[in-house]
Design a protein around this motif. Structure first.
Motif, PDB file in Angstrom:
ATOM      1  N   VAL A  43     -53.682 121.516  35.174  1.00  0.00           N
ATOM      2  CA  VAL A  43     -55.075 121.849  34.841  1.00  0.00           C
ATOM      3  C   VAL A  43     -55.523 123.053  35.671  1.00  0.00           C
ATOM      4  O   VAL A  43     -56.173 123.970  35.164  1.00  0.00           O
ATOM      5  CB  VAL A  43     -55.998 120.618  35.086  1.00  0.00           C
ATOM      6  CG1 VAL A  43     -57.464 120.997  34.973  1.00  0.00           C
ATOM      7  CG2 VAL A  43     -55.654 119.504  34.089  1.00  0.00           C
ATOM      8  N   GLY A 144     -64.383 122.569  29.053  1.00  0.00           N
ATOM      9  CA  GLY A 144     -63.371 121.541  28.790  1.00  0.00           C
ATOM     10  C   GLY A 144     -63.649 120.859  27.462  1.00  0.00           C
ATOM     11  O   GLY A 144     -64.786 120.470  27.192  1.00  0.00           O
ATOM     12  N   VAL A 171     -60.220 124.993  28.263  1.00  0.00           N
ATOM     13  CA  VAL A 171     -59.107 124.124  28.665  1.00  0.00           C
ATOM     14  C   VAL A 171     -59.279 122.855  27.839  1.00  0.00           C
ATOM     15  O   VAL A 171     -60.286 122.148  27.981  1.00  0.00           O
ATOM     16  CB  VAL A 171     -59.137 123.803  30.169  1.00  0.00           C
ATOM     17  CG1 VAL A 171     -58.001 122.836  30.522  1.00  0.00           C
ATOM     18  CG2 VAL A 171     -59.026 125.081  30.989  1.00  0.00           C
ATOM     19  N   LYS A 173     -57.748 119.195  25.934  1.00  0.00           N
ATOM     20  CA  LYS A 173     -56.725 118.145  25.960  1.00  0.00           C
ATOM     21  C   LYS A 173     -56.826 117.301  24.687  1.00  0.00           C
ATOM     22  O   LYS A 173     -57.832 116.623  24.466  1.00  0.00           O
ATOM     23  CB  LYS A 173     -56.903 117.218  27.171  1.00  0.00           C
ATOM     24  CG  LYS A 173     -55.648 116.370  27.402  1.00  0.00           C
ATOM     25  CD  LYS A 173     -55.859 115.261  28.412  1.00  0.00           C
ATOM     26  CE  LYS A 173     -56.441 114.024  27.798  1.00  0.00           C
ATOM     27  NZ  LYS A 173     -55.608 113.415  26.748  1.00  0.00           N
ATOM     28  N   ILE A 213     -59.585 117.598  34.287  1.00  0.00           N
ATOM     29  CA  ILE A 213     -60.432 118.591  33.595  1.00  0.00           C
ATOM     30  C   ILE A 213     -61.898 118.311  33.905  1.00  0.00           C
ATOM     31  O   ILE A 213     -62.662 119.218  34.248  1.00  0.00           O
ATOM     32  CB  ILE A 213     -60.166 118.557  32.065  1.00  0.00           C
ATOM     33  CG1 ILE A 213     -58.757 119.066  31.769  1.00  0.00           C
ATOM     34  CG2 ILE A 213     -61.216 119.353  31.303  1.00  0.00           C
ATOM     35  CD1 ILE A 213     -58.315 118.916  30.309  1.00  0.00           C
ATOM     36  N   ILE A 219     -64.918 124.242  35.759  1.00  0.00           N
ATOM     37  CA  ILE A 219     -65.198 123.949  34.341  1.00  0.00           C
ATOM     38  C   ILE A 219     -66.661 123.536  34.250  1.00  0.00           C
ATOM     39  O   ILE A 219     -67.065 122.528  34.838  1.00  0.00           O
ATOM     40  CB  ILE A 219     -64.246 122.858  33.809  1.00  0.00           C
ATOM     41  CG1 ILE A 219     -62.816 123.423  33.761  1.00  0.00           C
ATOM     42  CG2 ILE A 219     -64.690 122.361  32.436  1.00  0.00           C
ATOM     43  CD1 ILE A 219     -61.769 122.494  33.199  1.00  0.00           C
TER      44      ILE A 219
END
Ligand code: TXE
Length: 480
Positions: A43, A144, A171, A173, A213, A219
């Motif tokens: 991360v 995020g 970023v 996921k 994250i 973030i």
């Protein structure tokens, strides 16, 4: 075995630790690929790449951002067959649904915000002849985006598209249960020439990669879709850090059917709203409330149709109900069916794990299930099941229907069936949900605000709401 990789700083890479997790095909109940088991170090790399990329992406002319996003949308459409098949294998959903809903919608999400970037503009306020104010919308920074497993590429793109269009770098996921199409998507980003670091995809477990994250101090905003319990955990971490939060959580949506409805349409659509995607859609109408004068007729005809649903190998063309996403989730759903019986519920059809012969004999299938005779306050009628399970209950008046509809802690979506226009408006005004459909379900216009009240979430996605979420208003006042 195929190895999925992270996408960091424009490159496809393994987790730094080298660790990986098995990725299961739920219709066969066996691992068919490996996914990186990333941690805070991965991360960190992704955040640094996103930070660097933000310097140029955030000030790039909107036309250029729009062009690269449009190319990605073109590539999704070009590769629809491959992406749909991958989604079906990874999630257990039917190939026909992935082809008709998931992948086309992923392309639409990207295209919608690619063009949105071109039209997103500042406001100006003239204060008499004394001052001019202009209000800029500046991208918030590195954001995020965490997405769930039920509509994998669909919800992944629904988050990252507005973030990228607004000039943020990301970023992201995907769910560890369904990472495949985000991986294929990352290859399309490389092919389309998305600059390195603009989008970074870190795979892995929620409590590890996901939590890293959420916790990362650089973030600044978090957009999350998933379960309410996870949403609360995320809020508990992010709120003291004063991060911007958009939470799209669960639902226990009422489907209210009045005697004056078009019954045929109500039944056909209720089959969809109950069992589409195995009931694994936060918008599914899991509590069907029917006016008593047509209750028996509705129930008989509805159950008859449910029994006709074909459950089986999701890759076969005429299958309507595929596998649930995981063994754990299947057991959770079966556990709720057991609970319903303990609470006095009567199973009108289904109620068991479905056994499919051949390739799918070990798959996680559950029969479409209809349950009646439950109190509306019992746990089965209050908690999100998120599977092919619905309850049906009668009501006697508008007041009672509204009280039952509003009785849960959730408030995501509701459907109302009536041909009486005044009643439709009257009930819509009283039901506490962020989204109301009248005489339809899952009919979407991407410009409309999307999100829930109460425990169903915080904030709204869609249209300008999402672009506003990923930007900060900055007012500049010039004294004349
Ligand atoms: O989802 P989770 P789960 C509901 C549904 C389901 C229940 C639980 O009722 O049965 O939620 O599902 C990531 N920090 N919905 O547990 O945990 C995780 O890796 C950061 C409704 O499978 O919410 C995944 O990417 N991230 C729903 C994502 O959160 C974390 C869709 C969603 O997983 C994290 C899915 C953490 N601490 C389930 N923990 C909807 N609203 O559509 C997990 N994650």
């Amino acid at each position: 075995m195929l190895k999925i990789q992270n996408y960091i700083d424009g490159k496809l890479v393994d987790a730094i630790s080298g660790a990986s997790l098995p990725n299961i095909d739920p219709s066969e109940g066996r691992a068919y690929s490996m996914v990186p088991d990333s941690d805070a170090k991965d991360v960190e790399l992704a955040v640094q790449a996103a930070k660097e990329a933000f310097l140029t992406w955030s000030i790039m002319p909107a036309e250029k951002r729009s062009a690269v996003l449009s190319r990605i949308a073109d590539f999704i459409e070009r590769d629809i067959q491959e992406l749909a098949r991958a989604e079906s294998i990874d999630n257990g959903k039917t190939l026909s649904l992935a082809l008709s809903l998931d992948i086309p919608r992923a392309a639409s999400n990207i295209r919608f915000y690619a063009t949105g970037a071109l039209h997103f503009s500042s406001e100006a306020h003239i204060t008499g002849n004394e001052a001019v104010n202009y209000t800029l919308r500046v991208p918030t920074g590195v954001v995020g985006c965490i997405s769930p497993w039920n509509l994998p590429l669909y919800l992944f793109t629904w988050k990252i598209a507005p973030a990228l269009a607004a000039g943020c770098t990301v970023v992201a996921k995907p769910s560890e249960l369904t990472p495949m199409t985000a991986y294929l998507f990352s290859k399309l980003c490389v092919e389309a020439g998305l600059p390195p670091g603009v989008l970074n995809i870190v795979n892995g477990l929620g409590g590890k990669a996901g939590q890293a994250i959420i916790e990362h101090p650089e973030i600044v905003s978090i957009s999350f879709t998933g379960g309410t319990v996870t949403g609360k955990k995320i809020a508990a971490t992010a709120a003291p850090m004063l991060k911007k939060l958009s939470l799209e959580l669960g639902g226990k949506n009422p489907n209210i059917i009045f005697a004056d409805c078009d019954l045929k349409k109500a039944i056909n659509t209720s089959i969809q709203s109950s069992f589409l995607n195995q009931g694994e859609i936060c918008l599914c109408g899991s509590r069907i409330l029917v006016e008593r004068s047509i209750y028996e007729q509705f129930l008989n005809e509805f159950v008859l149709e449910v029994k006709k649903l074909r459950v089986g190998d999701p890759l076969e063309q005429d299958i309507q109900v595929g596998a649930l996403v995981s063994e754990a989730h299947m057991n959770k759903v079966l556990g709720y069916i057991e609970l319903a019986q303990n609470e006095g519920g009567v199973i009108r059809c289904g109620g068991k794990r479905a056994k499919i012969s051949g390739r799918c004999e070990d798959g996680y299938f559950v029969q479409p299930t209809v349950i009646t005779d439950l109190d509306y306050k019992c746990r089965t009628n209050q908690e999100e099941i998120f599977g092919p399970v619905v309850t049906v209950a009668p009501f006697d008046s508008e007041e009672q229907a509204v009280a039952m509809a509003n009785s849960t802690t959730y408030g995501l979506a509701a459907t109302i069936w009536t041909e009486n226009l005044s009643r439709a408006h009257r009930i819509a005004a009283q039901v506490k949900s962020g989204i109301i459909w009248i005489n339809c379900w899952l009919f979407r216009d991407l410009r409309t605000p999307f999100g829930g009240m109460k425990q169903s979430g915080v904030g709204r996605e869609g249209g300008w709401d999402a672009m506003k979420f990923f930007t900060e208003a900055k007012n500049v006042c010039i004294k004349i």
